[in-house]
Design a protein around this motif. Structure first.
Motif, short mmCIF file in Angstrom:
data_model
loop_
_atom_site.label_atom_id
_atom_site.label_comp_id
_atom_site.label_asym_id
_atom_site.label_seq_id
_atom_site.Cartn_x
_atom_site.Cartn_y
_atom_site.Cartn_z
N ALA A 21 46.04 48.55 -0.45
CA ALA A 21 45.54 49.65 0.44
C ALA A 21 44.48 50.55 -0.35
N PRO A 22 43.39 51.12 0.25
CA PRO A 22 42.48 51.85 -0.48
C PRO A 22 43.03 53.34 -0.94
N GLN A 23 42.53 53.76 -2.25
CA GLN A 23 42.89 55.02 -2.57
C GLN A 23 41.64 55.89 -2.34
N ALA A 24 41.97 57.30 -2.30
CA ALA A 24 40.96 58.30 -2.26
C ALA A 24 41.83 59.48 -2.50
N TYR A 25 40.87 60.36 -3.13
CA TYR A 25 41.37 61.58 -3.29
C TYR A 25 41.02 62.61 -2.23
N THR A 26 41.53 64.05 -2.22
CA THR A 26 41.37 64.85 -1.13
C THR A 26 40.47 65.96 -1.55
N LEU A 27 39.21 66.17 -0.82
CA LEU A 27 38.36 67.13 -0.92
C LEU A 27 39.03 68.08 -0.27
N LEU A 28 39.15 69.30 -0.99
CA LEU A 28 39.92 70.54 -0.54
C LEU A 28 39.08 71.68 0.25
N ALA A 29 37.97 71.71 -0.67
CA ALA A 29 36.96 72.95 -0.04
C ALA A 29 35.47 72.50 -0.74
N GLY A 30 34.47 72.91 -0.10
CA GLY A 30 33.04 72.77 -0.22
C GLY A 30 32.64 71.30 -0.17
N CYS A 31 31.79 70.84 -1.03
CA CYS A 31 31.22 69.59 -1.13
C CYS A 31 31.09 68.72 -2.34
N ASP A 32 31.79 67.70 -2.26
CA ASP A 32 31.68 66.94 -3.55
C ASP A 32 30.77 65.60 -3.84
N PRO A 73 14.78 56.10 -15.64
CA PRO A 73 16.07 56.51 -15.12
C PRO A 73 16.22 56.28 -13.92
N ILE A 74 17.60 56.08 -13.59
CA ILE A 74 17.84 56.15 -11.88
C ILE A 74 18.87 57.09 -11.74
N VAL A 75 18.55 57.62 -10.42
CA VAL A 75 19.75 58.45 -9.79
C VAL A 75 20.74 58.09 -9.05
N VAL A 76 21.96 58.31 -9.09
CA VAL A 76 23.13 57.76 -8.52
C VAL A 76 23.91 58.51 -7.95
N TYR A 77 23.92 58.84 -6.86
CA TYR A 77 24.61 59.75 -5.80
C TYR A 77 25.88 59.17 -5.45
N LYS A 78 26.97 60.00 -5.27
CA LYS A 78 28.11 59.52 -4.73
C LYS A 78 29.34 60.89 -4.25
N GLN A 79 30.07 60.35 -3.44
CA GLN A 79 30.95 61.37 -3.08
C GLN A 79 32.15 61.30 -4.00
N GLN A 80 32.77 62.14 -4.72
CA GLN A 80 33.20 62.05 -5.81
C GLN A 80 34.86 61.89 -5.68
N VAL A 123 35.91 59.85 -3.31
CA VAL A 123 36.29 58.26 -2.71
C VAL A 123 35.51 57.23 -3.62
N LEU A 124 34.91 57.66 -4.92
CA LEU A 124 34.22 56.66 -5.74
C LEU A 124 34.72 57.09 -7.20
N HIS A 125 34.81 56.33 -8.03
CA HIS A 125 35.25 56.23 -9.11
C HIS A 125 34.33 57.13 -10.26
N VAL A 126 34.91 57.94 -11.15
CA VAL A 126 33.81 58.78 -12.02
C VAL A 126 32.96 57.66 -13.29
N GLU A 127 31.96 57.96 -13.41
CA GLU A 127 30.84 57.24 -14.23
C GLU A 127 30.39 58.35 -15.00
N PHE A 128 30.76 58.42 -16.38
CA PHE A 128 30.18 59.74 -17.19
C PHE A 128 28.80 58.97 -18.04
N PRO A 129 27.58 59.38 -17.57
CA PRO A 129 26.61 59.10 -18.35
C PRO A 129 26.52 59.29 -19.78
N ARG A 130 26.10 58.46 -20.51
CA ARG A 130 25.80 58.42 -21.93
C ARG A 130 24.50 58.15 -22.28
N ASP A 131 24.13 58.20 -23.52
CA ASP A 131 22.65 57.99 -24.05
C ASP A 131 22.55 56.46 -23.71
N GLN A 132 23.57 55.58 -23.74
CA GLN A 132 23.37 54.13 -23.23
C GLN A 132 24.53 54.00 -22.35
#
Length: 341
Positions: free
Chosen positions: A148-159, A171-178, A180-189
């Protein structure tokens, strides 16, 4: 392109977003703000408002206001530490040397505790908050097409928010809806990008497959590295959509042709988990790019011959037996070099 969540102008092209980075969260000479102890409740003093000169506010002041709204609505007892209120995700996210001063609508909040009333107030009353997401058990996305797929709930605003990842080519820019997709924290590497670049250096591929693409980070890095043909795939609808979106966002910095989308976000959402691969988007020109939504175990049926390199970024890396079965089947049907980032 319009934001698929709120319909607004949340999504900027990569050159525009990257041009803002040097000063995105830097204070102006008039900025002030207290540093709070994150292990204790905020002190009983008034929080500072946004700077009258630049409109930014130090993140600790913002979080103190967030904490008080949640306490007022009963989501917090008022005895929890400041850090318990939520996890902050800034927009855009990139490796920073110091705590940020936040401009308006630059913060997505992830919280287990927040309720609907507090979420609505946070978006309405805290100018830095762009969206509030209530988290739950598990990680957004899927671990297998049979699960079963997992998702969090957007309660207000835009995520919808972006992360900036460094590559050797830029550099590359990676958009996502937070929600429904997992968190990736950018680091120096970024270790996954570094592993891809090592594999590229070793194998010099002309074709690369990112079989579990997520929002497309490795596929974008492969295109930026100049691989002539790149194929991205994921069984989760949000991953296939945001990989396509991110090709469009990065089109200028990647130097690629027009991105043709064959399935809309609404089309993909109606079939959130796919088994048989469906073509979602294509790019033609000096570099050929394809995006599919489907089970990686069925993807070989639509792949061209002579795949040189493939990344299998499986969710369940700890399950050695499953990883062995999937990589063995891929090797037998597709061949080429395989790595697990």
């Amino acid at each position: 392109m319009n934001c698929p969540v709120c319909g607004g102008d949340c999504i900027e092209n990569a050159p525009t977003l990257l041009a803002r980075l040097p000063h995105a969260f830097a204070p102006c000479p008039d900025c002030m703000g207290l540093v709070y102890d994150k292990r204790s409740p905020p002190p009983d003093i008034d929080t500072a408002g946004p700077c009258p000169s630049c409109g930014k506010r130090f993140i600790d002041e913002v979080f103190a206001q967030i904490y008080r709204v949640m306490a007022a609505e009963g989501d917090l007892a008022g005895t929890e530490p400041l850090a318990a209120a939520a996890t902050p995700l800034v927009h855009p996210g990139f490796a920073m040397r110091s705590a940020p001063h936040l401009p308006p609508r630059s913060l997505v909040l992830l919280s287990r505790s927040v309720g609907e009333r507090a979420a609505a107030r946070l978006v309405a009353e805290v100018p830095e908050v762009r969206g509030v997401v209530r988290t739950g058990a598990g990680t957004p996305g899927i671990t297998d097409t049979d699960a079963a797929p997992q998702a969090y709930t957007l309660l207000a605003g835009c995520d919808v928010r972006a992360d900036i990842f460094p590559t050797r080519a830029g550099p590359i820019v990676v958009y996502k809806q937070q929600s429904v997709l997992h968190v990736e924290f950018p680091r120096d590497q970024n270790e996954k990008i570094l592993s891809l670049e090592r594999e590229i250096g070793q194998h010099r591929p002309r074709t690369f497959v990112d079989a579990c693409s997520g929002a497309g980070t490795l596929a974008l890095a492969a295109v930026r590295a100049g691989i002539p043909r790149v194929i991205a795939n994921d069984a989760w609808y949000a991953a296939a959509f945001w990989t396509t979106c991110n090709l469009r966002v990065n089109r200028e910095v990647l130097g690629i042709g027009e991105v043709t989308m064959h399935r809309s976000c609404d089309d993909l959402r109606r079939r959130p988990v796919a088994r048989d691969p469906v073509l979602v988007a294509t790019v033609t020109g000096a570099q050929e790019i394809e995006v599919y939504q489907g089970d990686l175990r069925l993807l070989p049926a639509v792949l061209p011959p002579e795949i040189d390199l493939a990344a299998l970024d499986l969710f369940e890396k700890a399950d050695a037996g499953k990883v062995g079965r999937i990589t063995g089947a891929w090797q037998a049907r597709v061949g080429g070099a395989i790595f697990i980032p």
